[in-house]
Design a protein around this motif. Structure first.
Motif, PDB file in Angstrom:
ATOM      1  N   ASP A 151       0.832  -1.210   0.000  1.00  0.00           N
ATOM      2  CA  ASP A 151       0.000   0.000   0.000  1.00  0.00           C
ATOM      3  C   ASP A 151       0.866   1.259   0.000  1.00  0.00           C
ATOM      4  O   ASP A 151       0.552   2.236  -0.690  1.00  0.00           O
ATOM      5  N   ARG A 154       2.152   1.763  -3.500  1.00  0.00           N
ATOM      6  CA  ARG A 154       1.077   2.198  -4.405  1.00  0.00           C
ATOM      7  C   ARG A 154       0.772   3.675  -4.206  1.00  0.00           C
ATOM      8  O   ARG A 154       0.618   4.431  -5.174  1.00  0.00           O
ATOM      9  N   ASN A 190      -6.392 -12.658  -2.586  1.00  0.00           N
ATOM     10  CA  ASN A 190      -7.238 -11.472  -2.799  1.00  0.00           C
ATOM     11  C   ASN A 190      -6.697 -10.265  -2.037  1.00  0.00           C
ATOM     12  O   ASN A 190      -6.717  -9.136  -2.549  1.00  0.00           O
ATOM     13  N   LEU A 191      -6.232 -10.493  -0.822  1.00  0.00           N
ATOM     14  CA  LEU A 191      -5.695  -9.385  -0.026  1.00  0.00           C
ATOM     15  C   LEU A 191      -4.482  -8.761  -0.702  1.00  0.00           C
ATOM     16  O   LEU A 191      -4.350  -7.531  -0.774  1.00  0.00           O
ATOM     17  N   THR A 193      -3.708  -8.850  -3.868  1.00  0.00           N
ATOM     18  CA  THR A 193      -4.132  -8.176  -5.100  1.00  0.00           C
ATOM     19  C   THR A 193      -4.791  -6.842  -4.793  1.00  0.00           C
ATOM     20  O   THR A 193      -4.472  -5.812  -5.411  1.00  0.00           O
ATOM     21  N   GLU A 194      -5.709  -6.836  -3.828  1.00  0.00           N
ATOM     22  CA  GLU A 194      -6.432  -5.606  -3.503  1.00  0.00           C
ATOM     23  C   GLU A 194      -5.534  -4.563  -2.853  1.00  0.00           C
ATOM     24  O   GLU A 194      -5.798  -3.367  -2.954  1.00  0.00           O
ATOM     25  N   ALA A 195      -4.465  -4.998  -2.202  1.00  0.00           N
ATOM     26  CA  ALA A 195      -3.542  -4.034  -1.600  1.00  0.00           C
ATOM     27  C   ALA A 195      -2.832  -3.210  -2.663  1.00  0.00           C
ATOM     28  O   ALA A 195      -2.379  -2.092  -2.380  1.00  0.00           O
ATOM     29  N   GLY A 196      -2.721  -3.755  -3.881  1.00  0.00           N
ATOM     30  CA  GLY A 196      -2.120  -2.980  -4.967  1.00  0.00           C
ATOM     31  C   GLY A 196      -0.981  -3.657  -5.689  1.00  0.00           C
ATOM     32  O   GLY A 196      -0.337  -3.034  -6.545  1.00  0.00           O
ATOM     33  N   ASN A 198       0.955  -5.697  -8.466  1.00  0.00           N
ATOM     34  CA  ASN A 198       0.735  -5.950  -9.886  1.00  0.00           C
ATOM     35  C   ASN A 198       1.209  -7.327 -10.315  1.00  0.00           C
ATOM     36  O   ASN A 198       0.828  -7.819 -11.381  1.00  0.00           O
ATOM     37  N   ASP A 215      -5.526 -12.873  -9.295  1.00  0.00           N
ATOM     38  CA  ASP A 215      -6.040 -12.239 -10.507  1.00  0.00           C
ATOM     39  C   ASP A 215      -4.967 -11.383 -11.175  1.00  0.00           C
ATOM     40  O   ASP A 215      -5.282 -10.548 -12.019  1.00  0.00           O
TER      41      ASP A 215
END
Length: 396
Positions: A151, A154, A190-191, A193-196, A198, A215
């Protein structure tokens, strides 16, 4: 700890001449080496691990800073940055040294209530950032630290963020074996990926399907070729060798490992698990009488499975038993089981740091820093040609 395996064969020998790497300018001739496996490795791995806590000039050449990239790396190039979390700083330092770079400056601290604070101490705007942080014990602390590091990068406008995860915690929770269970591996993916993040660079995931939980692109490399390189230097006789899978789930890994070792015979330990971290050995499939048994697994946690398997191998007449694994989790009472005399040698890698008090005479720690460092270079350069034979075991 045994210095070498016995029984050098003159006719059907394991050893074969390695092919020198001629296609990549980052590898001068003086740094090339002979690799004695059927499909030779191409980089200087499989050496005993030395924690790089100081800049000692007496360190081996292959660990010395800029040993491979002295003429190629532009230190003023700020596009590539490597930052280390607190989980395994020694491995991060080794990776940076192999690449001829300095670790990025980062401030990580914990408040009195346990909350984690991360601040980058230098600009990463427009940079390709690589965050080295295994989610090893304490898994939750290290995972949360990795998420906050991602994070921070990002929000600092990094162009690309790659999470380099030598050991991916929660990987064993990759499916539902009973009703009303969680699939924590997917949740952690998922965590991240969602944290940012790539991209993810992982080493020896517990199961291949874990890559599909992300993803984002996942670069998966294997640490076992590093162990193969080390075993090749011991001049193992293929007539005396048998590769053993400690459970049915690891047969594909053991079969690929055996194929690299002159297509050595394969044996399988059948076990019945009565609970988490509890295993009972029931039967052995294959012949190990009078042979040197090499047990191969992706991780050792409490060592219950591999210790009971080794006891069974001795009962069936195995001359010596070696344990090979990439990830040394070593939860209690693993050290007591591994140092009890069942194993001639326990060979691991440094994806997870081993505490000084957990060392025992039979333990050998190999470094995967060059493997991860070269992979980072190739990801950064958007190339992969010529690296596949080293980064994979060819597992079906």
């Amino acid at each position: 700890m045994a210095s070498s395996l016995l029984g050098l064969c003159s006719s059907n020998s394991l050893l074969s001449s390695a092919t020198l790497l001629n296609s990549h300018p980052r590898f001068p001739l003086r740094h090339r080496f002979r690799c004695n496996v059927v499909e030779p490795l191409k980089f200087d791995n499989g050496k005993p691990y030395f924690p790089l806590l100081t800049t000692d000039p007496a360190l081996p050449t292959f660990l010395s800073r800029n040993s491979h990239f002295q003429s190629d790396v532009n230190k003023n190039d700020t596009r590539l940055r490597i930052f280390s979390g607190t989980a395994n700083p020694a491995l991060s330092q080794e990776i940076a040294r192999y690449m001829g770079l300095e670790l990025g400056k980062i401030k990580i601290k914990r408040f009195a209530d346990g909350e984690i604070y991360v601040q980058l101490q230098e600009s990463v705007r427009g940079c390709d950032v690589y965050l080295v942080q295994p989610t090893c014990p304490p898994a939750n602390e290290n995972l949360m630290e990795l998420l906050i590091m991602i994070d921070a990068c990002r929000r600092a406008s990094a162009k690309n963020i790659t999470a380099v995860i030598p050991y991916f915690g929660y990987a064993r929770a990759d499916r539902k074996t009973q009703g009303r269970e969680s699939i924590a591996a997917k949740l952690v993916a998922n965590l991240i990926t969602e944290a940012g993040a790539n991209r993810v660079l992982a080493c020896d995931l517990h199961s291949g399907q874990s890559m599909g939980y992300f993803d984002i692109p996942v670069d998966h490399v294997y640490g076992l070729p590093v162990i193969l390189d080390y075993l090749a230097s011991k001049t193992i006789c293929s007539d005396d060798l048998v590769v053993v899978s400690p459970d049915v789930g690891g047969v594909a890994r053991a079969r690929a490992f055996a194929k690299k070792l002159s297509d050595a015979p394969l044996a399988i330990v059948d076990k019945r698990r009565h609970g988490h971290n509890v295993a009972e050995v029931m039967n052995l499939i294959g012949d190990v009488k009078g042979k040197v048994a090499v047990m191969v697994d992706d991780m050792i946690d409490t060592a219950g499975t591999i210790a009971k398997g080794a006891a069974l191998l001795h009962q069936e007449g195995a001359r010596e038993v070696y344990a090979c694994t990439t990830h040394a989790v070593f939860s209690p009472p693993a050290i007591e089981r591994l140092s009890s005399g069942l194993f001639q040698e326990v060979i691991i890698t440094n994806t997870i740091p081993v505490l000084e008090q957990n060392y025992f005479p039979q333990l050998t720690v190999l470094s995967v820093a060059n493997l991860l460092g070269e992979t980072i270079w190739r990801v950064h350069d958007d190339c992969s040609g010529g690296f596949e034979p080293y980064s994979t075991l060819g597992i079906d």
